[in-house]
Design a protein around this motif. Structure first.
Motif, PDB file in Angstrom:
ATOM      1  N   THR A  32     -62.831  45.062   9.347  1.00  0.00           N
ATOM      2  CA  THR A  32     -62.345  44.309   8.186  1.00  0.00           C
ATOM      3  C   THR A  32     -60.820  44.232   8.181  1.00  0.00           C
ATOM      4  OG1 THR A  32     -64.262  45.041   6.910  1.00  0.00           O
ATOM      5  CG2 THR A  32     -62.404  44.161   5.674  1.00  0.00           C
ATOM      6  N   GLU A  33     -60.169  45.266   8.705  1.00  0.00           N
ATOM      7  CA  GLU A  33     -58.705  45.281   8.674  1.00  0.00           C
ATOM      8  C   GLU A  33     -58.101  44.091   9.415  1.00  0.00           C
ATOM      9  OE1 GLU A  33     -57.358  48.318  12.082  1.00  0.00           O
ATOM     10  OE2 GLU A  33     -58.958  49.116  10.778  1.00  0.00           O
ATOM     11  N   ASP A  34     -58.840  43.550  10.400  1.00  0.00           N
ATOM     12  CA  ASP A  34     -58.330  42.396  11.140  1.00  0.00           C
ATOM     13  C   ASP A  34     -58.315  41.123  10.286  1.00  0.00           C
ATOM     14  OD1 ASP A  34     -57.972  43.943  13.407  1.00  0.00           O
ATOM     15  OD2 ASP A  34     -59.942  43.458  14.238  1.00  0.00           O
ATOM     16  N   VAL A  35     -59.088  41.131   9.220  1.00  0.00           N
ATOM     17  CA  VAL A  35     -59.230  39.930   8.388  1.00  0.00           C
ATOM     18  C   VAL A  35     -58.404  40.032   7.106  1.00  0.00           C
ATOM     19  CG1 VAL A  35     -60.931  38.295   7.477  1.00  0.00           C
ATOM     20  CG2 VAL A  35     -61.608  39.894   9.261  1.00  0.00           C
ATOM     21  N   VAL A  36     -57.845  41.189   6.821  1.00  0.00           N
ATOM     22  CA  VAL A  36     -57.119  41.392   5.570  1.00  0.00           C
ATOM     23  C   VAL A  36     -55.987  40.376   5.367  1.00  0.00           C
ATOM     24  CG1 VAL A  36     -55.582  42.976   4.347  1.00  0.00           C
ATOM     25  CG2 VAL A  36     -57.763  43.801   5.262  1.00  0.00           C
ATOM     26  N   PRO A  37     -55.172  40.057   6.387  1.00  0.00           N
ATOM     27  CA  PRO A  37     -54.118  39.045   6.150  1.00  0.00           C
ATOM     28  C   PRO A  37     -54.684  37.710   5.670  1.00  0.00           C
ATOM     29  CG  PRO A  37     -53.681  40.242   8.179  1.00  0.00           C
ATOM     30  CD  PRO A  37     -55.051  40.649   7.749  1.00  0.00           C
ATOM     31  N   LEU A  38     -55.831  37.302   6.230  1.00  0.00           N
ATOM     32  CA  LEU A  38     -56.449  36.051   5.796  1.00  0.00           C
ATOM     33  C   LEU A  38     -57.005  36.178   4.382  1.00  0.00           C
ATOM     34  CD1 LEU A  38     -56.703  33.439   7.530  1.00  0.00           C
ATOM     35  CD2 LEU A  38     -59.129  33.963   7.773  1.00  0.00           C
ATOM     36  N   MET A  39     -57.554  37.341   4.071  1.00  0.00           N
ATOM     37  CA  MET A  39     -58.079  37.585   2.731  1.00  0.00           C
ATOM     38  C   MET A  39     -56.955  37.548   1.692  1.00  0.00           C
ATOM     39  SD  MET A  39     -60.671  40.622   3.921  1.00  0.00           S
ATOM     40  CE  MET A  39     -61.143  41.195   2.285  1.00  0.00           C
ATOM     41  N   ASN A  40     -55.804  38.071   2.058  1.00  0.00           N
ATOM     42  CA  ASN A  40     -54.663  38.035   1.141  1.00  0.00           C
ATOM     43  C   ASN A  40     -54.212  36.594   0.874  1.00  0.00           C
ATOM     44  OD1 ASN A  40     -54.457  40.809   0.677  1.00  0.00           O
ATOM     45  ND2 ASN A  40     -53.157  41.135   2.468  1.00  0.00           N
ATOM     46  N   LYS A  41     -54.215  35.774   1.924  1.00  0.00           N
ATOM     47  CA  LYS A  41     -53.869  34.361   1.732  1.00  0.00           C
ATOM     48  C   LYS A  41     -54.867  33.685   0.798  1.00  0.00           C
ATOM     49  CE  LYS A  41     -51.556  33.513   6.182  1.00  0.00           C
ATOM     50  NZ  LYS A  41     -51.599  32.702   7.445  1.00  0.00           N
ATOM     51  N   ALA A  42     -56.148  33.985   0.990  1.00  0.00           N
ATOM     52  CA  ALA A  42     -57.176  33.400   0.122  1.00  0.00           C
ATOM     53  C   ALA A  42     -56.952  33.806  -1.331  1.00  0.00           C
ATOM     54  CB  ALA A  42     -58.561  33.838   0.598  1.00  0.00           C
ATOM     55  N   MET A  43     -56.566  35.042  -1.546  1.00  0.00           N
ATOM     56  CA  MET A  43     -56.321  35.534  -2.900  1.00  0.00           C
ATOM     57  C   MET A  43     -55.146  34.813  -3.545  1.00  0.00           C
ATOM     58  SD  MET A  43     -55.371  39.426  -4.137  1.00  0.00           S
ATOM     59  CE  MET A  43     -53.954  39.489  -3.021  1.00  0.00           C
ATOM     60  N   VAL A  44     -54.041  34.718  -2.822  1.00  0.00           N
ATOM     61  CA  VAL A  44     -52.818  34.143  -3.379  1.00  0.00           C
ATOM     62  C   VAL A  44     -52.965  32.637  -3.598  1.00  0.00           C
ATOM     63  CG1 VAL A  44     -50.380  33.672  -2.912  1.00  0.00           C
ATOM     64  CG2 VAL A  44     -51.339  35.932  -2.404  1.00  0.00           C
ATOM     65  N   LYS A  45     -53.617  31.945  -2.660  1.00  0.00           N
ATOM     66  CA  LYS A  45     -53.697  30.489  -2.715  1.00  0.00           C
ATOM     67  C   LYS A  45     -54.983  29.970  -3.343  1.00  0.00           C
ATOM     68  CE  LYS A  45     -50.776  29.845   1.372  1.00  0.00           C
ATOM     69  NZ  LYS A  45     -50.652  29.183   2.705  1.00  0.00           N
ATOM     70  N   HIS A  46     -55.857  30.886  -3.800  1.00  0.00           N
ATOM     71  CA  HIS A  46     -57.147  30.494  -4.385  1.00  0.00           C
ATOM     72  C   HIS A  46     -57.937  29.624  -3.407  1.00  0.00           C
ATOM     73  CE1 HIS A  46     -56.135  32.184  -8.292  1.00  0.00           C
ATOM     74  NE2 HIS A  46     -54.937  31.628  -8.158  1.00  0.00           N
ATOM     75  N   MET A  47     -58.101  30.148  -2.212  1.00  0.00           N
ATOM     76  CA  MET A  47     -58.850  29.453  -1.175  1.00  0.00           C
ATOM     77  C   MET A  47     -60.088  30.267  -0.792  1.00  0.00           C
ATOM     78  SD  MET A  47     -55.680  27.975   1.126  1.00  0.00           S
ATOM     79  CE  MET A  47     -56.712  26.876   2.120  1.00  0.00           C
ATOM     80  N   ALA A  48     -60.914  29.691   0.059  1.00  0.00           N
ATOM     81  CA  ALA A  48     -62.172  30.335   0.449  1.00  0.00           C
ATOM     82  C   ALA A  48     -62.048  30.965   1.830  1.00  0.00           C
ATOM     83  CB  ALA A  48     -63.308  29.316   0.448  1.00  0.00           C
ATOM     84  N   ILE A  49     -62.887  31.965   2.066  1.00  0.00           N
ATOM     85  CA  ILE A  49     -63.021  32.565   3.390  1.00  0.00           C
ATOM     86  C   ILE A  49     -64.371  32.134   3.979  1.00  0.00           C
ATOM     87  CG2 ILE A  49     -63.392  34.738   4.651  1.00  0.00           C
ATOM     88  CD1 ILE A  49     -60.510  34.401   4.003  1.00  0.00           C
ATOM     89  N   MET A  50     -64.341  31.689   5.220  1.00  0.00           N
ATOM     90  CA  MET A  50     -65.576  31.444   5.958  1.00  0.00           C
ATOM     91  C   MET A  50     -65.681  32.453   7.094  1.00  0.00           C
ATOM     92  SD  MET A  50     -67.051  28.131   8.100  1.00  0.00           S
ATOM     93  CE  MET A  50     -65.800  28.169   9.397  1.00  0.00           C
ATOM     94  N   ARG A  51     -66.816  33.130   7.168  1.00  0.00           N
ATOM     95  CA  ARG A  51     -67.138  34.000   8.296  1.00  0.00           C
ATOM     96  C   ARG A  51     -68.149  33.257   9.152  1.00  0.00           C
ATOM     97  NH1 ARG A  51     -70.463  38.679  10.240  1.00  0.00           N
ATOM     98  NH2 ARG A  51     -72.330  38.073   9.095  1.00  0.00           N
ATOM     99  N   ILE A  52     -67.862  33.084  10.445  1.00  0.00           N
ATOM    100  CA  ILE A  52     -68.779  32.378  11.326  1.00  0.00           C
ATOM    101  C   ILE A  52     -68.949  33.159  12.626  1.00  0.00           C
ATOM    102  CG2 ILE A  52     -66.886  30.875  12.165  1.00  0.00           C
ATOM    103  CD1 ILE A  52     -69.073  28.688  12.547  1.00  0.00           C
ATOM    104  N   HIS A  53     -70.197  33.412  12.999  1.00  0.00           N
ATOM    105  CA  HIS A  53     -70.464  34.139  14.241  1.00  0.00           C
ATOM    106  C   HIS A  53     -71.578  33.431  15.004  1.00  0.00           C
ATOM    107  CE1 HIS A  53     -73.695  35.763  11.722  1.00  0.00           C
ATOM    108  NE2 HIS A  53     -74.271  36.234  12.826  1.00  0.00           N
ATOM    109  N   SER A  54     -71.762  33.826  16.244  1.00  0.00           N
ATOM    110  CA  SER A  54     -72.708  33.131  17.120  1.00  0.00           C
ATOM    111  C   SER A  54     -74.032  33.867  17.225  1.00  0.00           C
ATOM    112  CB  SER A  54     -72.100  32.974  18.518  1.00  0.00           C
ATOM    113  OG  SER A  54     -71.743  34.235  19.056  1.00  0.00           O
ATOM    114  N   HIS A  55     -75.072  33.097  17.494  1.00  0.00           N
ATOM    115  CA  HIS A  55     -76.371  33.606  17.909  1.00  0.00           C
ATOM    116  C   HIS A  55     -76.644  33.021  19.294  1.00  0.00           C
ATOM    117  CE1 HIS A  55     -78.332  34.754  13.764  1.00  0.00           C
ATOM    118  NE2 HIS A  55     -77.264  35.480  14.063  1.00  0.00           N
TER     119      HIS A  55
END
Length: 460
Positions: A68-91
């Motif tokens: 999760t620590e790798d995603v924290v900078p993006l999460m902080n941007k989402a918080m400040v800018k009121h944006m969404a986070i998308m998590r996408i992985h492969s099968h």
């Protein structure tokens, strides 16, 4: 509520390449997404992509663990800018469903995200990609409810639509059979799900409406503040003297509904630069057609296209006449604008001084009159001659351009701008690479809702 993911072709290809490194193991990426919401539709638009290095994950064919620590900078941007986070992985094995491990991970991650970072009550998105590039998703709402992602759109030179229910087709009605014979089942099945915005319902816009109605598009958003006048009757499809004084959008709403081809219409009798509800409706469209003759209208549409990742087709007509029967120039122009690439400004389709003056005239007419008297600005929006034959020519070319970008029926390259000088039979075709990228607008590709709206204080 219908949910949609929009992504540029560059970001889509980057994610797809990262998620399938040809080793048969799962991989993961995240994205910062803008949002749009109006009526019964919610849109996520990819703004920024974060590819998680393989070395930072535990990867197996059917298992994935990341930090999760790798995603924290993006999460902080989402918080400040009121944006969404998308998590996408492969099968990589092709399993087209979320596994139990996926669901447990999502519940923990999005639960913490909504409770600890983004407390604005807005939704986020989890997605999987299977070999071939198909995307399936689940929307996580702040109230704990979850819904499926209905549609994915990849926007670039071509427009790729993938729908959740694309394999559950009803038998097409008889009036659709000739269209299917010409362009195939795929085109018909795509059109009957599209929401298309048409801004400007006069000379060129009415022809676009006519065609899309008979292609049986799902929904039309019509925007135009004007009423039908006698001077319009030489070029408005279906309109006669008894219709003088009617709002153009209301007339065409009734016109489309009278045909009973299953097309839903929302009419907005206002200027796109002045009405927030109108712009919100347009932000949830799948395609935009600009049929306006103003620089300010084109500038706002270009911004909506960029902020919300919407393909935008703009048409224009120019007739230079002396008023005595002499014509010196007859020409048409069609622009296909890809969000985040060149713009009306960088293509010099519009003059920014004219756009500024027009916006001032709309928002602060007293100041506009003062500046005009002081010669700070010149007159804008001067009426030009207009005839149905020239308007129809470019409008029909524009809709064919959309069909080509959806199903690819042409052998020629797809051009970003096509200018046809009918008075001399010259055709000037230019590809996207010939134009300069609009570096200002590119920063806002997929930004979605924000304050001030479109980063234009005058519109908020």
């Amino acid at each position: 509520m219908k949910t949609c993911l929009r992504i540029s072709s560059e970001d889509y290809q980057s994610i797809q390449k990262h998620l399938f490194p040809q080793d048969g193991k799962e991989a993961i990426a995240f994205a910062l997404c803008g949002r749009a919401q109006a009526e019964d539709r919610l849109v996520f638009a990819v703004h920024e992509v974060l590819l998680i290095p393989y070395s930072r994950c535990v990867r197996e064919a059917d298992y994935l663990h990341w930090k999760t620590e790798d995603v924290v900078p993006l999460m902080n941007k989402a918080m400040v800018k009121h944006m969404a986070i998308m998590r996408i992985h492969s099968h990589p094995g092709g399993w087209p469903h979320f596994s139990k491990n996926d669901l447990a991970t999502d519940e923990e991650f999005f639960g913490n995200l909504i409770a600890g970072w983004c407390e604005d009550g807005l939704p986020h998105l989890s997605a999987i990609m299977i070999p071939g590039g198909r995307v399936l998703g689940r929307v996580y709402n702040a109230d704990g409810t979850v819904q499926q992602l209905d549609q994915t759109v990849v926007v670039g030179e071509n427009i790729q639509f993938a729908m959740l229910d694309e394999e559950q087709e009803d038998a097409p009605p008889e009036e659709a059979l000739r269209n299917i014979q010409a362009f195939g089942d795929g085109m018909y099945n795509t059109f009957k799900r599209l929401r298309i915005g048409i801004v400007g319902c006069s000379g060129t816009g009415c022809h676009v409406i006519e065609q899309l109605m008979r292609m049986q598009v799902a929904e039309l958003i019509l925007v135009d503040p004007d009423i039908i006048e006698a001077k319009n009757l030489n070029r408005l499809v279906g309109a006669g003297r008894d219709d003088i004084g009617k709002l153009k959008v209301e007339f065409y709403k009734s016109y489309v509904e009278r045909m009973k081809l299953g097309v839903r219409v929302l009419a907005f009798p206002c200027n796109v630069s002045l009405n927030d509800e109108t712009r919100k409706a347009l932000s949830t469209c799948d395609v935009l057609f600009g049929c306006v003759d103003s620089s300010s209208g084109r500038m706002v549409l270009n911004a909506i296209s960029t902020f919300y990742l919407i393909p935008y087709i703009d048409v224009g007509v120019r007739l230079d006449a002396d008023g005595k029967g002499g014509v010196s120039y007859v020409g048409t122009q069609m622009d296909y604008l890809i969000p985040g690439k060149s713009s009306h400004m960088s293509r010099r389709t519009i003059n920014t001084d004219d756009a500024t003056a027009e916006m001032e005239k709309l928002i602060n007419p007293a100041l506009y009159d003062q500046h005009r008297k002081e010669n700070y600005i010149r007159n804008v929006q001067v009426d030009r001659p207009a005839v149905i034959s020239v308007d129809g020519f470019i409008a029909y070319s524009a809709v064919l351009n959309l069909i080509d970008r959806l199903v690819g029926y042409r052998q020629d390259p797809q051009y970003a701008k096509v200018t046809v000088v009918l008075s001399s039979d010259d055709v000037i075709k230019r590809v996207e690479e010939e134009f300069r990228e609009d570096r200002y607008l590119t920063k806002y590709r997929g930004r979605g809702d924000m304050m001030p709206y479109l980063n234009m204080p005058g519109l908020s």
